[in-house]
Write a protein that holds these residues in place. Structure first.
Motif, short mmCIF file in Angstrom:
data_model
loop_
_atom_site.label_atom_id
_atom_site.label_comp_id
_atom_site.label_asym_id
_atom_site.label_seq_id
_atom_site.Cartn_x
_atom_site.Cartn_y
_atom_site.Cartn_z
N GLU A 59 0.72 -0.81 -0.18
CA GLU A 59 -0.44 -0.52 -0.08
C GLU A 59 0.68 1.68 -0.20
OE1 GLU A 59 -2.31 -0.87 3.36
OE2 GLU A 59 -4.30 -1.45 1.98
N GLY A 60 1.81 1.01 0.95
CA GLY A 60 2.55 2.31 0.95
C GLY A 60 3.12 2.89 -0.78
N ILE A 61 3.73 1.84 -1.20
CA ILE A 61 4.62 1.82 -2.41
C ILE A 61 3.00 2.83 -3.38
CG2 ILE A 61 5.45 0.86 -4.91
CD1 ILE A 61 6.49 -1.66 -3.21
N LEU A 62 2.52 1.88 -3.67
CA LEU A 62 1.11 2.78 -4.30
C LEU A 62 0.85 3.59 -3.74
CD1 LEU A 62 -1.54 -0.09 -4.96
CD2 LEU A 62 0.23 0.72 -6.69
N ASP A 63 0.89 4.01 -2.58
CA ASP A 63 0.16 5.90 -2.26
C ASP A 63 1.70 6.70 -2.75
OD1 ASP A 63 1.38 5.77 0.03
OD2 ASP A 63 -0.50 5.26 1.00
N GLY A 64 2.81 5.85 -2.69
CA GLY A 64 4.20 6.73 -2.77
C GLY A 64 4.80 7.46 -1.56
N SER A 65 4.30 6.58 -0.94
CA SER A 65 4.89 6.62 0.85
C SER A 65 5.95 5.82 1.02
CB SER A 65 3.34 7.03 2.20
OG SER A 65 2.80 5.58 2.10
N VAL A 66 6.46 4.79 -0.06
CA VAL A 66 7.12 3.98 0.45
C VAL A 66 8.06 3.58 -0.82
CG1 VAL A 66 7.84 1.21 0.99
CG2 VAL A 66 6.16 2.75 2.09
N ASN A 67 9.03 4.50 -0.74
CA ASN A 67 10.21 4.32 -2.03
C ASN A 67 10.54 2.55 -2.46
OD1 ASN A 67 12.62 3.70 -3.11
ND2 ASN A 67 12.81 5.80 -3.57
N PRO A 68 9.53 1.74 -3.84
CA PRO A 68 9.95 0.84 -3.82
C PRO A 68 11.71 -0.05 -3.43
CG PRO A 68 9.01 0.98 -5.63
CD PRO A 68 9.26 2.58 -4.44
N THR A 69 12.39 1.06 -4.11
CA THR A 69 14.43 0.87 -3.81
C THR A 69 13.79 0.98 -2.85
OG1 THR A 69 14.61 1.75 -5.69
CG2 THR A 69 16.36 1.24 -4.85
N THR A 70 13.96 1.13 -1.52
CA THR A 70 14.22 1.64 -0.15
C THR A 70 13.83 -0.06 0.36
OG1 THR A 70 14.68 4.01 -0.35
CG2 THR A 70 14.08 2.69 2.00
N ALA A 71 11.63 -0.36 -0.22
CA ALA A 71 12.05 -1.19 0.55
C ALA A 71 12.51 -2.54 -0.18
CB ALA A 71 9.89 -0.88 0.35
N PHE A 72 13.04 -2.31 -1.08
CA PHE A 72 13.64 -3.83 -1.47
C PHE A 72 15.14 -4.65 -0.78
CE2 PHE A 72 16.82 -5.48 -4.10
CZ PHE A 72 16.58 -7.03 -4.81
N MET A 73 15.51 -2.48 0.10
CA MET A 73 16.53 -3.19 -0.02
C MET A 73 16.98 -3.14 1.36
SD MET A 73 19.27 -2.18 -2.01
CE MET A 73 20.81 -1.43 -2.25
N SER A 74 15.90 -2.88 2.01
CA SER A 74 15.73 -3.65 3.41
C SER A 74 14.67 -4.73 3.66
CB SER A 74 14.73 -2.32 3.67
OG SER A 74 13.50 -1.92 3.62
N GLY A 75 14.24 -4.74 2.85
CA GLY A 75 14.39 -6.13 3.38
C GLY A 75 12.49 -6.85 3.29
N LYS A 76 11.69 -5.80 3.12
CA LYS A 76 9.77 -5.43 2.44
C LYS A 76 10.02 -5.94 1.38
CE LYS A 76 10.46 -1.81 6.50
NZ LYS A 76 9.88 -1.03 6.83
N LEU A 77 11.13 -5.79 0.63
CA LEU A 77 10.16 -5.82 -0.58
C LEU A 77 10.78 -7.09 -1.46
CD1 LEU A 77 8.07 -5.56 -3.16
CD2 LEU A 77 9.58 -3.49 -4.17
N LYS A 78 10.88 -8.45 -1.43
CA LYS A 78 12.02 -9.76 -2.12
C LYS A 78 10.70 -9.29 -3.98
CE LYS A 78 10.82 -11.61 2.35
NZ LYS A 78 9.95 -10.43 3.26
N LEU A 79 12.05 -9.46 -4.24
CA LEU A 79 12.66 -9.80 -5.52
C LEU A 79 12.81 -11.03 -6.27
CD1 LEU A 79 13.08 -7.19 -8.13
CD2 LEU A 79 14.23 -9.44 -8.54
N ASP A 80 12.05 -11.33 -7.09
CA ASP A 80 12.51 -12.76 -7.71
C ASP A 80 11.99 -12.93 -9.20
OD1 ASP A 80 13.10 -16.30 -7.43
OD2 ASP A 80 11.18 -16.72 -8.15
N GLY A 81 13.26 -13.38 -10.37
CA GLY A 81 13.17 -13.14 -11.41
C GLY A 81 13.71 -11.69 -12.05
N ASP A 82 13.96 -11.07 -12.81
CA ASP A 82 13.83 -9.97 -14.04
C ASP A 82 14.62 -9.04 -13.16
OD1 ASP A 82 15.54 -8.55 -15.95
OD2 ASP A 82 14.37 -9.85 -17.21
N MET A 83 15.90 -8.49 -12.80
CA MET A 83 15.93 -6.85 -12.32
C MET A 83 15.30 -5.84 -13.15
SD MET A 83 16.31 -5.53 -9.44
CE MET A 83 17.44 -5.77 -8.03
#
Length: 94
Positions: A59-83
């Protein structure tokens, strides 16, 4: 289908419309959303990249209050596949 997923599909549709690659957002304990050249929909198909986050982070990513890159770097957003596809999606969301 959860109300969270339905609301997210609507919000993502407004922001993105369609996407040249295939991406999947998995919202923990809620469900998944597919984004591709057909648009945005609830679903759990194969994707070039899968992004997994809690409801709060998503929800934070959608409303702009959470930066996706920061979320990824802090482990809050996990990525599997093509960066590269994940980065294209990040551009489309901003």
């Amino acid at each position: 289908m959860s109300d969270i997923v339905n609301a997210a599909v609507e919000k993502l549709s407004e922001k993105i419309g369609s996407f040249s690659s295939t991406a999947k957002f998995v919202i923990e304990d809620e469900g998944s959303i597919m984004i591709d050249d057909s648009g945005v929909r609830a679903g759990d198909d194969e994707a070039d990249v899968t992004l997994t986050a809690s409801r709060e982070t998503f929800e934070g990513i959608l409303d702009g209050s959470v930066n996706p890159t920061t979320a990824f770097m802090s482990g809050k957003l996990k990525l599997d596949g093509d960066m590269a596809v994940a980065m294209q999606l990040g551009q489309a969301l901003s």
